[in-house]
Design an enzyme around this catalytic site. Structure first.
Site, PDB file in Angstrom:
ATOM      1  N   HIS A   1      -7.589   9.453  -2.153  1.00  0.00           N
ATOM      2  CA  HIS A   1      -6.944   9.408  -0.835  1.00  0.00           C
ATOM      3  C   HIS A   1      -7.816  10.029   0.261  1.00  0.00           C
ATOM      4  O   HIS A   1      -7.904   9.487   1.375  1.00  0.00           O
ATOM      5  CB  HIS A   1      -5.583  10.128  -0.910  1.00  0.00           C
ATOM      6  CG  HIS A   1      -4.592   9.684   0.105  1.00  0.00           C
ATOM      7  ND1 HIS A   1      -3.254   9.581  -0.155  1.00  0.00           N
ATOM      8  CD2 HIS A   1      -4.736   9.313   1.396  1.00  0.00           C
ATOM      9  CE1 HIS A   1      -2.616   9.159   0.939  1.00  0.00           C
ATOM     10  NE2 HIS A   1      -3.498   8.997   1.890  1.00  0.00           N
TER      11      HIS A   1
ATOM     12  N   LYS B   1      -2.607   5.843  -4.408  1.00  0.00           N
ATOM     13  CA  LYS B   1      -3.729   6.745  -4.131  1.00  0.00           C
ATOM     14  C   LYS B   1      -3.539   8.090  -4.826  1.00  0.00           C
ATOM     15  O   LYS B   1      -2.413   8.588  -4.920  1.00  0.00           O
ATOM     16  CB  LYS B   1      -3.868   6.972  -2.609  1.00  0.00           C
ATOM     17  CG  LYS B   1      -3.826   5.688  -1.790  1.00  0.00           C
ATOM     18  CD  LYS B   1      -4.057   5.902  -0.301  1.00  0.00           C
ATOM     19  CE  LYS B   1      -3.710   4.656   0.503  1.00  0.00           C
ATOM     20  NZ  LYS B   1      -2.275   4.563   0.865  1.00  0.00           N
TER      21      LYS B   1
ATOM     22  N   TYR C   1       3.153   9.824  -0.417  1.00  0.00           N
ATOM     23  CA  TYR C   1       4.217   9.208   0.390  1.00  0.00           C
ATOM     24  C   TYR C   1       5.594   9.440  -0.237  1.00  0.00           C
ATOM     25  O   TYR C   1       6.616   9.245   0.424  1.00  0.00           O
ATOM     26  CB  TYR C   1       4.000   7.694   0.568  1.00  0.00           C
ATOM     27  CG  TYR C   1       2.705   7.293   1.248  1.00  0.00           C
ATOM     28  CD1 TYR C   1       1.883   8.225   1.879  1.00  0.00           C
ATOM     29  CD2 TYR C   1       2.300   5.957   1.262  1.00  0.00           C
ATOM     30  CE1 TYR C   1       0.694   7.848   2.478  1.00  0.00           C
ATOM     31  CE2 TYR C   1       1.114   5.573   1.873  1.00  0.00           C
ATOM     32  CZ  TYR C   1       0.308   6.521   2.471  1.00  0.00           C
ATOM     33  OH  TYR C   1      -0.871   6.134   3.054  1.00  0.00           O
TER      34      TYR C   1
ATOM     35  N   ASP D   1       0.840  -1.199   0.000  1.00  0.00           N
ATOM     36  CA  ASP D   1       0.000   0.000   0.000  1.00  0.00           C
ATOM     37  C   ASP D   1       0.874   1.249   0.000  1.00  0.00           C
ATOM     38  O   ASP D   1       1.559   1.538   0.985  1.00  0.00           O
ATOM     39  CB  ASP D   1      -0.898   0.009   1.243  1.00  0.00           C
ATOM     40  CG  ASP D   1      -1.816   1.228   1.282  1.00  0.00           C
ATOM     41  OD1 ASP D   1      -2.924   1.121   0.714  1.00  0.00           O
ATOM     42  OD2 ASP D   1      -1.437   2.260   1.848  1.00  0.00           O
TER      43      ASP D   1
END
Ligand code: NAD
Length: 276
Positions: free
Chosen positions: A108, A75, A50, A45
């Site tokens: 997200h 996402k 990120y 994930d």
């Protein structure tokens, strides 16, 4: 061992236990994702925000695993919401990941004030039609937001990824999702590793099974039907968390952990219904 799969409303399957990489630096991601693959995880994930899609992509490429052997989620970030901007952001994520087809793409955050999530969802539906992504879902939505997606497009998300751990067990939102054929996925499943892993009830149950607190919490998620994506950058813990698949809690222990819920007080992150 390998993780059991859960089946989406679109017929595809997701490994119930995966590995999350929030707050993992891009240059660390390759190493720890490879460690996760070695431990047995096949579900990763990540997210654009990120900043480690490229590192995840390098781990996939160097692992020798075939695309059909792994399950990758990324996402769409808040700033990219909107129909055309979603299509563009998706291609950028895919370039970083080095993948031709994605297993799961999530919005997200709902972003209620932006109020672009229905148009954004239409772009995900289009990407799925084009075969670029196998399954589509959302993260951090309210009941009202989920219902609007369904009412305005007729397409039910495959999964809803939300903050969920024993101190904030989201019983109402889980029930709402289940009633509509939406799987629930738990983020910060270990409560980000704080007080929860020192809780006396968890410790007692862990002693009974000869397991660790983290394993007991992961086993609880698996028992109540969540898809769960614990994070660690320590190889021994990456392995320990995967070994939670071998822990089967009895009904009384599941109930005891259900009883740890603190309602809204238990929430760590922002409330998606009001956060933009
Ligand atoms: P988590 O609940 O998985 O906790 C991770 C922390 O717990 C680690 O950093 C470590 O401190 C501790 N830990 C992990 N394994 C342990 C063990 N075996 N023993 C003792 N301590 C241990 O927290 P998280 O990273 O916030 O959530 C997991 C994943 O969920 C993220 O990596 C990300 O992929 C996803 N996520 C998504 C959203 C979203 O908005 N959709 C938000 C947060 C996280």
């Amino acid at each position: 061992t390998s993780s059991p799969n859960l089946t989406f409303n679109d017929g595809n399957a997701i490994p119930q236990l995966g590995y999350g990489v929030w707050q993992v630096e891009d240059d660390v991601a390759e190493k720890v994702v490879r460690q996760a693959f070695d431990a047995g995880y096949r579900h990763i994930d990540t997210a654009k925000i990120y900043g480690n899609e490229a590192g995840v992509g390098r781990a996939i490429a160097s692992s020798g695993l075939k695309p059909e052997e792994i399950f990758i989620t990324t996402k769409l970030w808040n700033a990219d919401q909107g129909y055309e901007s979603t299509l563009a952001a998706f291609e950028e994520s895919m370039n970083r990941l080095g993948l031709e087809t994605l297993d799961l793409y999530l919005i997200h955050w709902m972003q209620p004030k932006q109020d672009k999530f229905v148009d954004t969802w239409k772009a995900l539906i289009e990407l799925q039609k084009r075969g670029r992504v196998k399954s589509i879902g959302v993260s951090n939505f309210s009941k009202e937001g989920l219902q609007r997606l369904i009412d305005e497009t007729g397409v039910v998300p495959a999964i809803h990824q939300i903050e969920l751990h024993p101190f904030f067990n989201q019983a109402e939102l889980r029930e709402f999702a289940t009633a509509r054929g939406i799987l629930t996925q738990a983020w910060s499943p270990l409560g980000q590793g704080g007080e929860l892993l020192e809780n006396a009830t968890i410790a007692q149950i862990a002693a009974k099974y000869g397991a660790t607190p983290a394993q007991v919490v992961i086993a609880w998620h698996l028992a109540i039907g969540n898809v769960v994506i614990p994070k660690s950058v320590t190889e021994s813990r990456i392995q320990e968390n995967f070994a939670a698949l071998g822990v089967t809690l009895d009904e009384a222990d599941i109930e005891a952990i259900n009883g740890l819920d603190r309602g809204a007080e238990g929430r760590i992150g922002p409330d998606p219904a009001v956060s933009d």
